[in-house]
Design an enzyme around this catalytic site. Structure first.
Site, PDB file in Angstrom:
ATOM      1  N   ASP A 160       1.096   0.076  10.718  1.00  0.00           N
ATOM      2  CA  ASP A 160       0.395  -0.265   9.398  1.00  0.00           C
ATOM      3  C   ASP A 160      -0.069  -1.545   9.265  1.00  0.00           C
ATOM      4  O   ASP A 160       0.434  -2.675   9.922  1.00  0.00           O
ATOM      5  CB  ASP A 160       1.745  -0.162   8.467  1.00  0.00           C
ATOM      6  CG  ASP A 160       1.320  -0.154   6.879  1.00  0.00           C
ATOM      7  OD1 ASP A 160       1.661   0.933   6.555  1.00  0.00           O
ATOM      8  OD2 ASP A 160       0.705  -1.145   6.352  1.00  0.00           O
ATOM      9  N   ILE A 161      -1.184  -1.737   8.783  1.00  0.00           N
ATOM     10  CA  ILE A 161      -2.223  -2.833   8.826  1.00  0.00           C
ATOM     11  C   ILE A 161      -1.457  -4.011   7.863  1.00  0.00           C
ATOM     12  O   ILE A 161      -1.747  -5.267   7.948  1.00  0.00           O
ATOM     13  CB  ILE A 161      -3.574  -2.638   8.033  1.00  0.00           C
ATOM     14  CG1 ILE A 161      -4.516  -3.508   8.435  1.00  0.00           C
ATOM     15  CG2 ILE A 161      -3.444  -2.566   6.605  1.00  0.00           C
ATOM     16  CD1 ILE A 161      -6.041  -3.219   8.371  1.00  0.00           C
ATOM     17  N   ASN A 207       5.779   8.581   0.554  1.00  0.00           N
ATOM     18  CA  ASN A 207       5.243   8.563  -0.591  1.00  0.00           C
ATOM     19  C   ASN A 207       4.415   9.718  -0.953  1.00  0.00           C
ATOM     20  O   ASN A 207       3.250  10.118  -0.416  1.00  0.00           O
ATOM     21  CB  ASN A 207       4.609   7.180  -0.880  1.00  0.00           C
ATOM     22  CG  ASN A 207       5.360   5.996  -0.523  1.00  0.00           C
ATOM     23  OD1 ASN A 207       6.590   6.120  -1.016  1.00  0.00           O
ATOM     24  ND2 ASN A 207       5.073   5.109  -0.024  1.00  0.00           N
ATOM     25  N   GLU A 257      -0.752   5.656  -1.860  1.00  0.00           N
ATOM     26  CA  GLU A 257      -2.472   5.386  -2.002  1.00  0.00           C
ATOM     27  C   GLU A 257      -3.397   6.025  -1.182  1.00  0.00           C
ATOM     28  O   GLU A 257      -4.581   6.117  -1.507  1.00  0.00           O
ATOM     29  CB  GLU A 257      -2.455   3.882  -1.623  1.00  0.00           C
ATOM     30  CG  GLU A 257      -1.569   2.949  -2.853  1.00  0.00           C
ATOM     31  CD  GLU A 257      -1.183   1.702  -2.538  1.00  0.00           C
ATOM     32  OE1 GLU A 257      -1.568   1.052  -1.101  1.00  0.00           O
ATOM     33  OE2 GLU A 257      -0.654   0.794  -3.188  1.00  0.00           O
ATOM     34  N   HIS A 259       1.418  11.041   5.532  1.00  0.00           N
ATOM     35  CA  HIS A 259       1.913   9.767   6.272  1.00  0.00           C
ATOM     36  C   HIS A 259       3.422   9.623   6.226  1.00  0.00           C
ATOM     37  O   HIS A 259       4.002   9.435   4.938  1.00  0.00           O
ATOM     38  CB  HIS A 259       1.122   8.916   6.337  1.00  0.00           C
ATOM     39  CG  HIS A 259       1.108   8.037   5.005  1.00  0.00           C
ATOM     40  ND1 HIS A 259       0.067   8.557   4.137  1.00  0.00           N
ATOM     41  CD2 HIS A 259       1.440   7.046   4.403  1.00  0.00           C
ATOM     42  CE1 HIS A 259      -0.093   7.968   2.948  1.00  0.00           C
ATOM     43  NE2 HIS A 259       1.088   6.916   3.127  1.00  0.00           N
ATOM     44  N   HIS A 307       6.213   6.777   6.951  1.00  0.00           N
ATOM     45  CA  HIS A 307       6.444   5.254   7.267  1.00  0.00           C
ATOM     46  C   HIS A 307       7.635   5.341   7.981  1.00  0.00           C
ATOM     47  O   HIS A 307       8.693   5.962   7.682  1.00  0.00           O
ATOM     48  CB  HIS A 307       6.623   4.616   5.905  1.00  0.00           C
ATOM     49  CG  HIS A 307       5.446   4.466   5.020  1.00  0.00           C
ATOM     50  ND1 HIS A 307       4.495   3.310   4.846  1.00  0.00           N
ATOM     51  CD2 HIS A 307       4.949   5.319   4.015  1.00  0.00           C
ATOM     52  CE1 HIS A 307       3.670   3.477   4.118  1.00  0.00           C
ATOM     53  NE2 HIS A 307       3.848   4.639   3.548  1.00  0.00           N
TER      54      HIS A 307
HETATM   55  P1  AMP Z   1       0.984   4.786   0.904  1.00  0.00           P
HETATM   56  O1  AMP Z   1       1.194   4.040  -0.149  1.00  0.00           O
HETATM   57  O2  AMP Z   1       2.366   5.406   1.100  1.00  0.00           O
HETATM   58  O3  AMP Z   1       0.036   5.845   0.553  1.00  0.00           O
HETATM   59  O4  AMP Z   1       0.914   3.967   2.287  1.00  0.00           O
HETATM   60  C1  AMP Z   1      -0.260   3.579   2.656  1.00  0.00           C
HETATM   61  C2  AMP Z   1      -0.165   2.496   3.810  1.00  0.00           C
HETATM   62  O5  AMP Z   1      -1.320   2.653   4.553  1.00  0.00           O
HETATM   63  C3  AMP Z   1       0.014   1.258   3.315  1.00  0.00           C
HETATM   64  O6  AMP Z   1       1.373   0.773   3.739  1.00  0.00           O
HETATM   65  C4  AMP Z   1      -1.112   0.408   3.742  1.00  0.00           C
HETATM   66  O7  AMP Z   1      -0.606  -0.750   4.285  1.00  0.00           O
HETATM   67  C5  AMP Z   1      -1.544   1.532   4.954  1.00  0.00           C
HETATM   68  N1  AMP Z   1      -2.961   1.058   5.433  1.00  0.00           N
HETATM   69  C6  AMP Z   1      -4.061   1.175   4.634  1.00  0.00           C
HETATM   70  N2  AMP Z   1      -5.255   1.112   5.291  1.00  0.00           N
HETATM   71  C7  AMP Z   1      -4.929   0.889   6.731  1.00  0.00           C
HETATM   72  C8  AMP Z   1      -5.382   1.051   8.028  1.00  0.00           C
HETATM   73  N3  AMP Z   1      -6.605   0.676   7.781  1.00  0.00           N
HETATM   74  N4  AMP Z   1      -4.434   0.604   9.125  1.00  0.00           N
HETATM   75  C9  AMP Z   1      -3.286   0.682   8.918  1.00  0.00           C
HETATM   76  N5  AMP Z   1      -2.703   0.954   7.899  1.00  0.00           N
HETATM   77  C10 AMP Z   1      -3.479   0.954   6.628  1.00  0.00           C
END
Ligand code: AMP
Ligand code: ZN
Length: 114
Positions: free
Chosen positions: A30-31, A87, A95, A100, A102
């Protein structure tokens, strides 16, 4: 071809730290990590959320869970423990509209959840 962010990560069109990839799933860091270890386990097919899965996706859902287990072992958090979070939808703050899982670990987490 989907222009979804995670689909682009799968196709390596944007940079990411992929730790595992096979024909079905991709696992990457995760970024914006919320824990010392924070991985995302995703299906290679563009599936928007758990609600978008069907009967035919049950094997794939198992692969996501098993991938999380293997990734936790590889990351060295299998013994100390880890949390899996999906989520799903707006109330849960999903988001990215690509299913996905986590994987969070490497430190003591808050209890209870929510
Ligand atoms: P969610 O809120 O469950 O949709 O989580 C989306 C996740 O994607 C968040 O934890 C972000 O930090 C992660 N994320 C967004 N863009 C990237 C990216 N380019 N590379 C890796 N993780 C990302
Ligand atoms: Zn996608």
């Amino acid at each position: 071809m989907s222009d979804c962010l995670f689909c682009k990560i799968i196709r390596k069109e944007i940079p990411s730290e992929i730790v595992y990839q096979d024909d079905f799933i991709t696992i990457f860091k995760d970024i914006n990590p919320a824990a010392p270890v924070h991985l995302l386990v995703i299906p290679n097919d563009h599936i928007t959320s758990l609600q978008a899965t069907g009967e035919e996706d049950q094997l794939l859902l198992g692969k996501l869970f098993f991938g999380a287990k293997k990734a936790a072992e590889q990351a060295g958090i299998a013994e100390t423990g880890y949390r899996l979070i999906v989520n799903n939808g707006p109330d849960a703050h999903q988001e990215i509209p690509h299913l996905h899982l986590h994987v969070l670990g490497g430190g003591k987490m808050q209890h209870p959840m929510g």
